[in-house]
Design an enzyme around this catalytic site. Structure first.
Site, PDB file in Angstrom:
ATOM      1  N   LYS A 191       0.839  -1.199   0.000  1.00  0.00           N
ATOM      2  CA  LYS A 191       0.000   0.000   0.000  1.00  0.00           C
ATOM      3  C   LYS A 191       0.870   1.243   0.000  1.00  0.00           C
ATOM      4  O   LYS A 191       1.486   1.570   1.001  1.00  0.00           O
ATOM      5  CB  LYS A 191      -0.942   0.019   1.205  1.00  0.00           C
ATOM      6  CG  LYS A 191      -2.163   0.834   0.884  1.00  0.00           C
ATOM      7  CD  LYS A 191      -2.581   1.996   1.729  1.00  0.00           C
ATOM      8  CE  LYS A 191      -1.770   2.774   2.649  1.00  0.00           C
ATOM      9  NZ  LYS A 191      -1.775   4.218   2.334  1.00  0.00           N
ATOM     10  N   GLU A 265       9.698   0.767  10.753  1.00  0.00           N
ATOM     11  CA  GLU A 265      10.748   1.770  10.551  1.00  0.00           C
ATOM     12  C   GLU A 265      10.041   3.106  10.740  1.00  0.00           C
ATOM     13  O   GLU A 265       9.257   3.514   9.889  1.00  0.00           O
ATOM     14  CB  GLU A 265      11.353   1.599   9.161  1.00  0.00           C
ATOM     15  CG  GLU A 265      12.778   2.078   9.083  1.00  0.00           C
ATOM     16  CD  GLU A 265      12.837   3.533   8.732  1.00  0.00           C
ATOM     17  OE1 GLU A 265      12.781   4.341   9.680  1.00  0.00           O
ATOM     18  OE2 GLU A 265      12.917   3.854   7.555  1.00  0.00           O
ATOM     19  N   CYS A 299      13.260  10.240   7.536  1.00  0.00           N
ATOM     20  CA  CYS A 299      13.088   9.729   8.895  1.00  0.00           C
ATOM     21  C   CYS A 299      14.384   9.832   9.697  1.00  0.00           C
ATOM     22  O   CYS A 299      14.364  10.040  10.894  1.00  0.00           O
ATOM     23  CB  CYS A 299      12.592   8.297   8.872  1.00  0.00           C
ATOM     24  SG  CYS A 299      13.564   7.253   7.796  1.00  0.00           S
ATOM     25  N   GLU A 397       9.596  15.348  16.073  1.00  0.00           N
ATOM     26  CA  GLU A 397      10.005  15.238  14.683  1.00  0.00           C
ATOM     27  C   GLU A 397       9.232  16.250  13.851  1.00  0.00           C
ATOM     28  O   GLU A 397       8.010  16.312  13.921  1.00  0.00           O
ATOM     29  CB  GLU A 397       9.710  13.821  14.185  1.00  0.00           C
ATOM     30  CG  GLU A 397      10.193  13.565  12.779  1.00  0.00           C
ATOM     31  CD  GLU A 397      10.014  12.107  12.356  1.00  0.00           C
ATOM     32  OE1 GLU A 397       9.000  11.507  12.726  1.00  0.00           O
ATOM     33  OE2 GLU A 397      10.902  11.599  11.657  1.00  0.00           O
TER      34      GLU A 397
END
Lengths: 485, 289
Positions: A191, A265, A299, A397
């Site tokens: 996906k 992750e 990331c 973040e």
């Protein structure tokens, strides 16, 4: 700044436009890739995928509902036994074929990636696509060597893998997920992210061209709800996810009852530590690549910069000068350094965190000379000084081109503060002293440590985090382990 | 004149000390006839949190010791275990094992510890590697300890399973909080006493006894816990554990072995088992003049 750059700047010259001319063919509408064919969604629903640099619609994309996900799962399950029984060498040859086709279409795919996601063509062309092809080449060679990868074990594929990928490196993340799964003999329902589905759908065409058996890879598009349906489907024997820590938590709970193996992750707030004895020019380039590569939509972005106090002032001045040189604009211009922010939603998030940073008392350094383009999603590269450890910008973040600069006095303090985060994806260390590198690298709570470099990726190099940045590795020998039992 | 026997109450082993449970609670250990043969401290939620804190403090002393030294300490533990073999076999018999089976289990536990001790300075070479990346970089991937490991050991086999879980986690440099169920408590207490005289740094291993299901939530959610290994929990407890672990993205592993499977040296000492107790770190450095 090089001498030539200085001369150009002093003369008031600027770069001429250097647009990438290749234009991939984009259909007006894309179906779901199920059992080797593009199919209209049973949901009857579609959504738009937008070019974030212009705000214009690129195509209409099918939104998969429960029936569609069922169909994809059924295809993956049906294709499983034959694919798993196939000789590793033959499975590998499909992946080699695919890698070749990707190389042949690399430019079209790079342009498509830049159009759908906003990243500069220089990056999609020189980083994403070469890594995508390398990833399939690398894993192709593993398919017939699994007995050596798992000494003393006879490994078998897990079965149907649900793989959910993010929007920051759309095709590269598809490659990271698909290549090891297929090499190990699994079948997949993938996906892609809802804002960047196009390159995965074009990859599906390449899968048709290389005659990959139908059902081995199925691609269903949609948003979070489609992802949830994929991850929680009863046919699934393994879930792999790259994305936010928040969704990672949800997936852990979703898979808890069925005890489905999971690799995650997730997010990061990675430290980049510069010691006074570092090669400063290289460190500046590393910091630039660490935070402004891909608009900071990375990331493992080095979003917390720790500079040894004795060089803080000169380092920040040099960083400011270097930041001025960054060229923001058309992602398809070959001289562009900073492209468009991936989506309006992400842009809002970045703006909000920057506002909070200012309200909390950190000092914003934003030196873009040129005005931002009038259409599309844009945010200038910037950094904050005066950031305290308790500030939001030191903890959360941003996933944008926003760097927090802090200082330290001793290596112990640097280590302590670098590790003072729930995340643990990457870390950067800059010093010319070898013994210091080894000591600090071994004490970083991080899955990847870049020493005197940053943001290096390779198919052969295992990638992944510790703590709340997730678990499991992708790439290299270690990346195979999640896909066998 | 007959002498009245002095009966020991089994205590918890936390941070190198032997506290009774903070709650003061104990549970009876019964023989197959249902007779109470001993009492052991029942660890409370607070005890479990203290054990994690102790493990966090004890971690660096164990993790940062050289691999050679860790191997020697673990071998020393095997020596001490051998020395108390008779007592351990007796404890196993009290809770139901036949004489021969009890002796075999103790021998297997000693041998297991020897095998795991030998991994301390070798596992990195088997699990780590150099990565041939497409650029001028040295890139290698090394296994590192995860930190604090919580292990729920099963009731059977009481000693061998506990030694395997604790030994595996120790061999790669982790600190451990082991939780043994009441049926395995006598062996767990004795194993703690063995480790206590084997130069294991205080807090590097902590052993609790008690009702495991009460400790799933406090240990599964504790911020300082890196990995939870479940070998003794039932399905609903495992699900509870996974849900508890989700908030901190904590690693949860279920060990599938039951009964005789714990006797399989190949499986229990394989690097693929130890791998669950390490984190991989990939290091990059440019190569240039």
């Amino acid at each position: 700044m090089t001498q030539a750059d200085s001369a150009v700047a002093a003369a008031g010259w600027d770069y001429s436009p250097a647009p990438e001319r290749t234009r991939p063919e984009i259909d007006s509408e894309y179906g779901l890739f199920i059992d080797g064919e593009f199919k209209k969604p049973r949901s009857g629903k579609v959504f738009d995928t937008i070019n974030p640099a212009t705000g214009e619609r690129l195509a209409r994309i099918a939104e998969a509902n429960e029936d569609d996900v069922d169909a994809a799962m059924a295809a993956a399950r049906a294709a499983g036994p034959k694919w798993a029984r196939m000789k590793g060498r033959e499975r590998g040859k499909y992946l080699f074929r695919l890698a070749r086709r990707i190389q042949e279409c690399a430019r079209e795919l790079a342009v498509l990636e830049s159009m759908d996601g906003g990243k500069p063509i220089r990056e999609s062309r020189d980083v994403d696509l070469p890594l995508v092809a390398q990833h399939f080449f690398y894993h192709a060679g593993w398919a017939d060597k699994l007995q050596w990868a798992f000494a003393g074990r006879t490994v078998r594929p897990r079965g149907v893998c649900a793989q959910i990928i993010p929007w920051n490196f759309p095709l590269l993340m598809a490659a990271w997920k698909l290549a090891p799964a297929l090499a190990c003999g699994n079948t997949v329902v993938l996906k892609p992210a809802e804002t960047t589905p196009l390159t995965a759908l074009h990859l599906a065409r390449l899968l048709q061209e290389i005659d990959l058996p139908p059902g081995v890879v199925n691609i269903v598009t949609g948003a979070g709800e489609t992802g949830r349906l994929v991850a929680s489907h009863s046919a699934v024997r393994k879930v792999a996810f790259t994305g936010s820590t928040e969704v990672g938590r949800t997936l852990m709970r979703e898979t808890a009852a069925r005890e489905i193996p999971l690799t995650l992750e997730l997010g990061g707030k990675s430290p980049n530590i510069v010691f006074a004895d570092a090669p400063i020019d290289q460190a500046i380039e590393g910091v630039v690549s660490g935070i402004w590569f891909n608009q900071g939509h990375v990331c493992c972005a080095g979003s917390r910069l720790f500079v040894e106090e004795s060089i803080l002032e000169t380092f920040v001045a040099a960083l400011r000068d270097r930041m001025k040189q960054l060229r923001l604009g058309d992602p398809l211009d070959k001289n562009t350094d900073i492209g468009a922010i991936n989506s309006q939603g992400q842009l809002e998030r970045i703006r909000s965190l920057v506002r909070i940073g200012q309200e909390e008392g950190a000092i914003l350094h934003d030196v873009q000379a040129a005005p931002l383009p009038s259409k599309g999603c844009w945010f200038p590269p910037c950094f904050f000084t005066g950031v305290q450890p308790s500030h939001t910008l030191a903890r959360e973040e941003v996933f944008g081109p926003v760097l927090s600069v802090m200082s330290f006095r001793t290596p112990e303090e640097a280590i302590r503060r670098a590790n003072a985060t729930p995340y643990g994806l990457a870390a950067g260390i800059w010093t010319d002293k070898g013994s210091k590198i080894f000591e600090i690298a071994s004490r970083m709570d991080a899955g990847i440590v870049w020493c005197n470099t940053y943001n290096q990726f390779d198919a052969a190099a295992p990638f992944g985090g510790v703590k709340e940045s997730g678990f499991g590795r992708e790439g290299g020998l270690h990346g195979l382990r999640a896909y066998v039992r | 004149m007959s002498r009245l026997e002095v009966i020991k109450t089994g205590k918890l082993w936390i941070g190198g000390k032997w506290p009774r449970s903070e709650s003061g609670a104990t549970f009876p250990v019964c023989n197959p006839q249902g007779e109470v043969v001993a009492r052991c401290a029942s660890a409370s939620r607070k005890d479990s949190r203290e054990a994690v804190e102790a493990a966090r403090s004890g971690l660096s002393g164990w993790r940062d010791a050289t691999a050679t030294l860790r191997g020697q300490v673990m071998y020393r533990a095997a020596e001490m275990l051998e020395g108390r073999a008779a007592e351990l076999a007796e404890a196993l018999q009290v809770t139901g094992a036949g004489a021969a089976a009890a002796r075999q289990e103790v021998e297997a536990a000693v041998d297991r510890l020897v095998m795991l001790a030998g991994w301390c300075d070798k596992i990195h070479q088997v699990l780590g590697c150099q990565n041939s990346v497409a650029g001028p970089y040295h890139c290698f991937t090394i296994p590192q300890p995860c930190g604090v490991i919580v292990a729920f050991s099963p009731p059977e086999p009481p000693l061998l399973s506990l030694v395997t879980l604790v030994g595996a986690a120790m061999s790669v440099g982790n600190a451990v909080v082991a939780v043994a169920p009441p049926q395995a408590a006598l062996a767990a207490v004795l194993f703690g006493e063995v480790l206590a005289v084997s130069d294991v740094p205080a807090g590097a291993v902590n052993i609790l006894t008690g009702t495991q299901k009460d400790l799933v939530e406090p240990l599964g959610t504790h911020r300082e816990v890196a990995v939870v290994v479940s070998a003794g929990l039932g399905k609903s407890e495992r699900m509870k554990l996974r849900n508890a672990a989700a908030d901190g993205i904590r690693r949860v592993h279920a060990v599938p072995w039951t009964g005789a499977a714990w006797g399989d040296d190949q499986e229990t000492c394989s690097p693929w088992f130890l791998e669950q107790f390490v984190e991989f770190k990939t290091l990059w450095h440019p190569s240039a003049t």
